[in-house]
Design a protein around this motif. Structure first.
Motif, PDB file in Angstrom:
ATOM      1  N   ASN A 387       0.832  -1.210   0.000  1.00 21.01           N
ATOM      2  CA  ASN A 387       0.000   0.000   0.000  1.00 21.01           C
ATOM      3  C   ASN A 387       0.865   1.259   0.000  1.00 21.01           C
ATOM      4  OD1 ASN A 387      -2.353  -1.504   0.086  1.00 21.01           O
ATOM      5  ND2 ASN A 387      -2.531  -1.422   2.307  1.00 21.01           N
ATOM      6  N   ASN A 388       0.375   2.297  -0.671  1.00 19.94           N
ATOM      7  CA  ASN A 388       1.101   3.570  -0.694  1.00 19.94           C
ATOM      8  C   ASN A 388       1.029   4.275   0.661  1.00 19.94           C
ATOM      9  OD1 ASN A 388       1.990   3.468  -3.369  1.00 19.94           O
ATOM     10  ND2 ASN A 388       0.000   4.147  -4.114  1.00 19.94           N
ATOM     11  N   PRO A 389       2.125   4.906   1.089  1.00 15.31           N
ATOM     12  CA  PRO A 389       3.434   4.917   0.426  1.00 15.31           C
ATOM     13  C   PRO A 389       4.179   3.611   0.677  1.00 15.31           C
ATOM     14  CG  PRO A 389       3.528   6.200   2.452  1.00 15.31           C
ATOM     15  CD  PRO A 389       2.089   5.773   2.290  1.00 15.31           C
ATOM     16  N   ASN A 390       4.621   2.979  -0.388  1.00 11.22           N
ATOM     17  CA  ASN A 390       5.267   1.678  -0.317  1.00 11.22           C
ATOM     18  C   ASN A 390       6.661   1.830   0.300  1.00 11.22           C
ATOM     19  OD1 ASN A 390       6.678  -0.718  -0.862  1.00 11.22           O
ATOM     20  ND2 ASN A 390       5.557  -1.075  -2.764  1.00 11.22           N
ATOM     21  N   PRO A 391       6.920   1.225   1.456  1.00 18.15           N
ATOM     22  CA  PRO A 391       8.230   1.381   2.115  1.00 18.15           C
ATOM     23  C   PRO A 391       9.386   0.778   1.320  1.00 18.15           C
ATOM     24  CG  PRO A 391       6.892  -0.238   3.271  1.00 18.15           C
ATOM     25  CD  PRO A 391       5.994   0.422   2.285  1.00 18.15           C
ATOM     26  N   ILE A 392       9.101  -0.208   0.466  1.00 24.70           N
ATOM     27  CA  ILE A 392      10.170  -0.783  -0.365  1.00 24.70           C
ATOM     28  C   ILE A 392      10.691   0.285  -1.334  1.00 24.70           C
ATOM     29  CG2 ILE A 392      10.845  -2.636  -1.917  1.00 24.70           C
ATOM     30  CD1 ILE A 392       9.912  -3.678   0.752  1.00 24.70           C
ATOM     31  N   LYS A 393       9.780   1.083  -1.863  1.00 22.90           N
ATOM     32  CA  LYS A 393      10.184   2.162  -2.767  1.00 22.90           C
ATOM     33  C   LYS A 393      11.032   3.194  -2.033  1.00 22.90           C
ATOM     34  CE  LYS A 393       6.260   1.969  -6.006  1.00 22.90           C
ATOM     35  NZ  LYS A 393       5.159   2.751  -6.606  1.00 22.90           N
ATOM     36  N   SER A 394      10.649   3.497  -0.800  1.00 27.90           N
ATOM     37  CA  SER A 394      11.420   4.461  -0.003  1.00 27.90           C
ATOM     38  C   SER A 394      12.835   3.943   0.243  1.00 27.90           C
ATOM     39  CB  SER A 394      10.719   4.718   1.339  1.00 27.90           C
ATOM     40  OG  SER A 394       9.435   5.263   1.141  1.00 27.90           O
ATOM     41  N   TYR A 395      12.936   2.643   0.523  1.00 28.51           N
ATOM     42  CA  TYR A 395      14.240   1.998   0.713  1.00 28.51           C
ATOM     43  C   TYR A 395      15.106   2.167  -0.527  1.00 28.51           C
ATOM     44  CZ  TYR A 395      17.357  -2.113   0.391  1.00 28.51           C
ATOM     45  OH  TYR A 395      18.430  -2.957   0.187  1.00 28.51           O
ATOM     46  N   MET A 396      14.530   1.911  -1.694  1.00 24.77           N
ATOM     47  CA  MET A 396      15.294   1.996  -2.936  1.00 24.77           C
ATOM     48  C   MET A 396      15.809   3.406  -3.186  1.00 24.77           C
ATOM     49  SD  MET A 396      12.781  -0.397  -5.263  1.00 24.77           S
ATOM     50  CE  MET A 396      13.775  -0.267  -6.754  1.00 24.77           C
ATOM     51  N   THR A 397      14.940   4.387  -2.998  1.00 27.60           N
ATOM     52  CA  THR A 397      15.339   5.775  -3.213  1.00 27.60           C
ATOM     53  C   THR A 397      16.461   6.174  -2.257  1.00 27.60           C
ATOM     54  OG1 THR A 397      13.167   6.430  -4.058  1.00 27.60           O
ATOM     55  CG2 THR A 397      14.551   8.175  -3.155  1.00 27.60           C
ATOM     56  N   SER A 398      16.365   5.742  -1.022  1.00 25.35           N
ATOM     57  CA  SER A 398      17.409   6.065  -0.042  1.00 25.35           C
ATOM     58  C   SER A 398      18.768   5.517  -0.471  1.00 25.35           C
ATOM     59  CB  SER A 398      17.039   5.511   1.335  1.00 25.35           C
ATOM     60  OG  SER A 398      15.933   6.188   1.882  1.00 25.35           O
ATOM     61  N   VAL A 399      18.790   4.293  -0.970  1.00 21.15           N
ATOM     62  CA  VAL A 399      20.052   3.708  -1.425  1.00 21.15           C
ATOM     63  C   VAL A 399      20.602   4.481  -2.614  1.00 21.15           C
ATOM     64  CG1 VAL A 399      21.159   1.663  -2.409  1.00 21.15           C
ATOM     65  CG2 VAL A 399      19.499   1.402  -0.553  1.00 21.15           C
ATOM     66  N   LEU A 400      19.741   4.817  -3.550  1.00 24.41           N
ATOM     67  CA  LEU A 400      20.193   5.546  -4.737  1.00 24.41           C
ATOM     68  C   LEU A 400      20.664   6.957  -4.388  1.00 24.41           C
ATOM     69  CD1 LEU A 400      17.542   4.456  -7.403  1.00 24.41           C
ATOM     70  CD2 LEU A 400      19.825   3.532  -6.993  1.00 24.41           C
ATOM     71  N   ASN A 401      20.184   7.474  -3.277  1.00 27.62           N
ATOM     72  CA  ASN A 401      20.610   8.815  -2.838  1.00 27.62           C
ATOM     73  C   ASN A 401      21.825   8.778  -1.908  1.00 27.62           C
ATOM     74  OD1 ASN A 401      18.848  10.459  -4.272  1.00 27.62           O
ATOM     75  ND2 ASN A 401      17.219  10.254  -2.744  1.00 27.62           N
ATOM     76  N   GLY A 402      22.413   7.584  -1.725  1.00 27.28           N
ATOM     77  CA  GLY A 402      23.670   7.530  -0.983  1.00 27.28           C
ATOM     78  C   GLY A 402      23.688   6.727   0.294  1.00 27.28           C
ATOM     79  N   LYS A 403      22.516   6.334   0.821  1.00 27.60           N
ATOM     80  CA  LYS A 403      22.499   5.505   2.026  1.00 27.60           C
ATOM     81  C   LYS A 403      23.009   4.101   1.695  1.00 27.60           C
ATOM     82  CE  LYS A 403      20.199   8.271   4.982  1.00 27.60           C
ATOM     83  NZ  LYS A 403      20.715   8.709   6.293  1.00 27.60           N
ATOM     84  N   SER A 404      23.617   3.442   2.638  1.00 27.09           N
ATOM     85  CA  SER A 404      23.970   2.040   2.430  1.00 27.09           C
ATOM     86  C   SER A 404      22.683   1.218   2.489  1.00 27.09           C
ATOM     87  CB  SER A 404      24.936   1.562   3.511  1.00 27.09           C
ATOM     88  OG  SER A 404      24.268   1.445   4.760  1.00 27.09           O
ATOM     89  N   PRO A 405      22.646   0.051   1.859  1.00 23.74           N
ATOM     90  CA  PRO A 405      21.441  -0.779   1.951  1.00 23.74           C
ATOM     91  C   PRO A 405      21.041  -1.068   3.399  1.00 23.74           C
ATOM     92  CG  PRO A 405      22.822  -1.588   0.190  1.00 23.74           C
ATOM     93  CD  PRO A 405      23.612  -0.521   0.907  1.00 23.74           C
ATOM     94  N   ALA A 406      22.026  -1.267   4.275  1.00 26.79           N
ATOM     95  CA  ALA A 406      21.720  -1.548   5.680  1.00 26.79           C
ATOM     96  C   ALA A 406      21.060  -0.353   6.351  1.00 26.79           C
ATOM     97  CB  ALA A 406      22.991  -1.936   6.424  1.00 26.79           C
ATOM     98  N   GLN A 407      21.586   0.847   6.092  1.00 28.28           N
ATOM     99  CA  GLN A 407      20.996   2.062   6.673  1.00 28.28           C
ATOM    100  C   GLN A 407      19.582   2.294   6.143  1.00 28.28           C
ATOM    101  OE1 GLN A 407      24.098   4.742   5.312  1.00 28.28           O
ATOM    102  NE2 GLN A 407      24.905   5.003   7.399  1.00 28.28           N
ATOM    103  N   ALA A 408      19.411   2.108   4.841  1.00 24.08           N
ATOM    104  CA  ALA A 408      18.097   2.322   4.233  1.00 24.08           C
ATOM    105  C   ALA A 408      17.081   1.324   4.765  1.00 24.08           C
ATOM    106  CB  ALA A 408      18.205   2.219   2.715  1.00 24.08           C
TER     107      ALA A 408
END
Length: 424
Positions: A387-408
Motif C-alpha cells: 500500500n502507498n506509500p510503499n516502504p520498499i520504494k522508499s528503501y530503494m530511493t534512499s540507497v540511490l541517494n547515498g544511504k547504504s542498503p543496511a541504513q536504508a
C-alpha cells in the motif's frame, strides 16, 4: 495489477476447481453429456484475459462434454479485490474466479477458495513450479496456474546500431558493457530506469536467492537487512547509474514507455504491453523496437523476474464444484492453455506449451524468465506492505541517494513490520 494486453502481453488471472461438495453435482468421476445437463456455470474472468475465439471454443467443448453451459462475466481490475472478497462470502458466489497470483493466498486464508489437491495430481504434474507456487497456500492447492508475464528489456535497435553493438547481451556484465558503450558513443540515455521500479528489484532479489520477508517465531518480519537483498539493490543501483530518471519516482511517473518513445533512450525494463504504449506515443519508433530477456549473471540462465499473472480458483461456496472441475480440465488442457498463450501472447503454465509463442517477439523474450522467476512473498499479510506509500520504494530511493542498503533498511523496517502485523 492492471495490465492490459497491448503488444501481445496481458496480465491476468487463473481459475481453479475443487472437489465435489454437493449432492446435486452427480458423480464427478463419470461426467458425461447428461451429467450436468441444464446447469450453467458462472465464471468471472478479468477484462482482456479471455479472447473471443478462446471463449467460443472452450464453451463449445464444455457443453459437449457436460451438457451444461458456461457464462463468462467480465470483471475490471479496479476494485476487484474487494469485489471478490465480498462475492466469496456470499451464499451464491461465482463458481470459478480468475484471481491475481499474488492475491491467491489472501483469499485462501479466509476459507473462500476450495482445495484442489486432487486436480493438481490429475492435471498439474508438469505445471512450471515457479508459476504454480502462487496457487498453493499452507501446503494445499487452492487454485490452478493459468497464465503469466514478466518484465523484459525493450530496446531501440537504431541507438544500439549507432553505438556499434551488433548482438544483444547474454550476461549482466555484457549488458553493463553495452550501456557503457551507448553512453560513450551516442547522445542517448543508455537506459531509463526510475529509482522505484520495485518489481524489477524484486526479480533481482529472487535471483540472489533472497526474500523480502522472513519468519520470526510465529510471525513474518522484514528481511530487507539480508546481505543478499543488499546485493540485489547494489545491482539495481549499477543499472540506475546509466539512467537520468528520477530516483524518487516509479515507472508510471512519468510513463517510462512514453519517455522511451522520444527515440533518445537506449532501453528500458518493462512489460511487453509497454511497447504498444511507446508506439502509440510515437508511431515512428515501431520499426526500431527490439526485445531480449533481462540478462543474468551467466549466459545459461536469464535474470530472475517477478511473475505477474492469474490463477483460476473455485469458490468454496459454489454448489457446482464437480462441474467447475470439468471446466478447469478443459480450460487448462494443453489444447486450450496453448491456444490462450498463442492468442494473448502470455506465458502458459507449462514449459512444453511455450512453442505456442513462436513468432511473437515479445513473448519469446519473456518466456525464458518464467522458469527462474518468482513473486513477492506469498503470504496474506503481504498486501498491506504494498500500500502507498510503499516502504520498499522508499528503501530503494534512499540507497540511490547515498544511504547504504543496511541504513536504508533500518529506516523502513519498523513500518514494514507494522504492516505485516496487521490483521487480515
Amino acid at each position: 495489477m492492471k495490465r492490459k494486453l497491448a503488444a501481445a502481453i496481458v496480465i491476468a488471472g487463473m481459475m481453479v476447481s475443487v472437489s465435489a461438495c454437493g449432492g446435486d453435482d452427480g458423480d464427478e468421476g463419470n461426467a458425461g453429456p447428461d451429467s450436468f445437463k441444464g446447469q450453467t456455470l458462472t465464471v468471472w474472468a478479468m477484462d482482456g484475459s479471455t479472447p473471443d475465439q478462446w471463449v467460443k471454443d472452450v464453451s463449445a467443448a464444455f457443453e459437449k462434454k457436460t451438457g451444461a453451459k458456461v457464462k463468462f462475466e467480465t470483471q475490471k481490475w479496479d476494485g476487484i479485490q474487494q469485489k471478490i472478497t465480498t462475492a466469496l462470502s456470499e451464499s451464491t458466489p461465482p463458481d470459478v474466479i480468475e484471481v491475481g497470483n499474488t492475491q491467491t493466498p489472501a483469499y485462501a486464508a479466509t476459507g473462500g477458495l476450495a482445495e484442489l489437491d486432487d486436480l493438481k495430481k490429475e492435471i498439474g504434474a508438469d505445471w512450471t513450479p515457479s508459476v504454480s507456487q502462487s496457487s498453493v497456500y499452507d501446503g494445499k492447492q487452492y487454485a490452478a496456474p493459468w497464465y503469466f508475464t514478466s518484465r523484459v528489456v525493450i530496446y531501440n535497435k537504431k541507438i544500439w546500431a549507432q553505438a556499434g553493438i551488433k548482438d544483444v547481451p547474454k550476461t549482466r556484465d555484457e549488458f553493463f558493457k553495452d550501456l557503457e558503450t551507448i553512453d560513450k558513443k551516442t547522445d542517448a540515455e543508455p537506459i531509463y530506469l526510475p529509482g522505484q521500479n520495485w518489481y524489477f528489484f524484486d526479480g533481482l532479489t529472487i535471483g540472489q536467492g533472497a526474500d523480502l520477508v522472513k519468519k520470526q517465531g510465529d510471525k513474518y518480519v522484514s528481511n530487507l537487512g539480508d546481505p543478499k537483498v543488499a546485493k540485489a539493490m547494489e545491482i539495481y543501483k549499477k543499472y540506475a547509474s546509466y539512467s537520468q530518471a528520477p530516483k524518487d519516482k516509479d515507472e508510471a511517473t512519468p510513463q517510462q514507455a512514453e519517455v522511451f518513445a522520444n527515440g533518445k533512450t537506449g532501453a528500458f525494463i518493462g512489460m511487453g504491453w509497454e511497447a504498444a504504449t511507446a508506439v502509440n506515443a510515437n508511431k515512428a519508433i515501431e520499426k526500431d523496437l527490439g526485445y531480449f530477456p533481462i540478462p543474468g549473471e551467466s549466459a545459461d540462465k536469464p535474470e530472475s523476474v517477478f511473475l505477474g499473472g492469474s490463477n483460476l480458483a473455485v469458490a468454496a461456496g459454489s454448489k457446482k464444484q464437480a462441474l467447475a472441475k470439468e471446466f478447469l480440465r478443459i480450460a487448462l488442457s494443453d489444447q486450450y492453455e496453448g491456444q490462450l498463450a498463442k492468442l494473448n501472447g502470455v506465458i502458459p503454465n507449462k514449459k512444453a506449451l511455450e512453442s505456442n509463442l513462436k513468432g511473437n517477439p515479445v513473448a519469446e523474450a519473456i518466456a525464458p524468465g518464467a522458469s527462474v522467476g518468482g513473486t513477492t512473498p506469498l503470504i496474506p499479510e503481504w498486501g498491506a506492505v504494498e500500500n502507498n506509500p510503499n516502504p520498499i520504494k522508499s528503501y530503494m530511493t534512499s540507497v540511490l541517494n547515498g544511504k547504504s542498503p543496511a541504513q536504508a533498511a533500518q529506516q523502513v523496517e519498523d513500518e514494514i513490520n507494522k504492516r505485516l502485523a496487521q490483521q487480515n
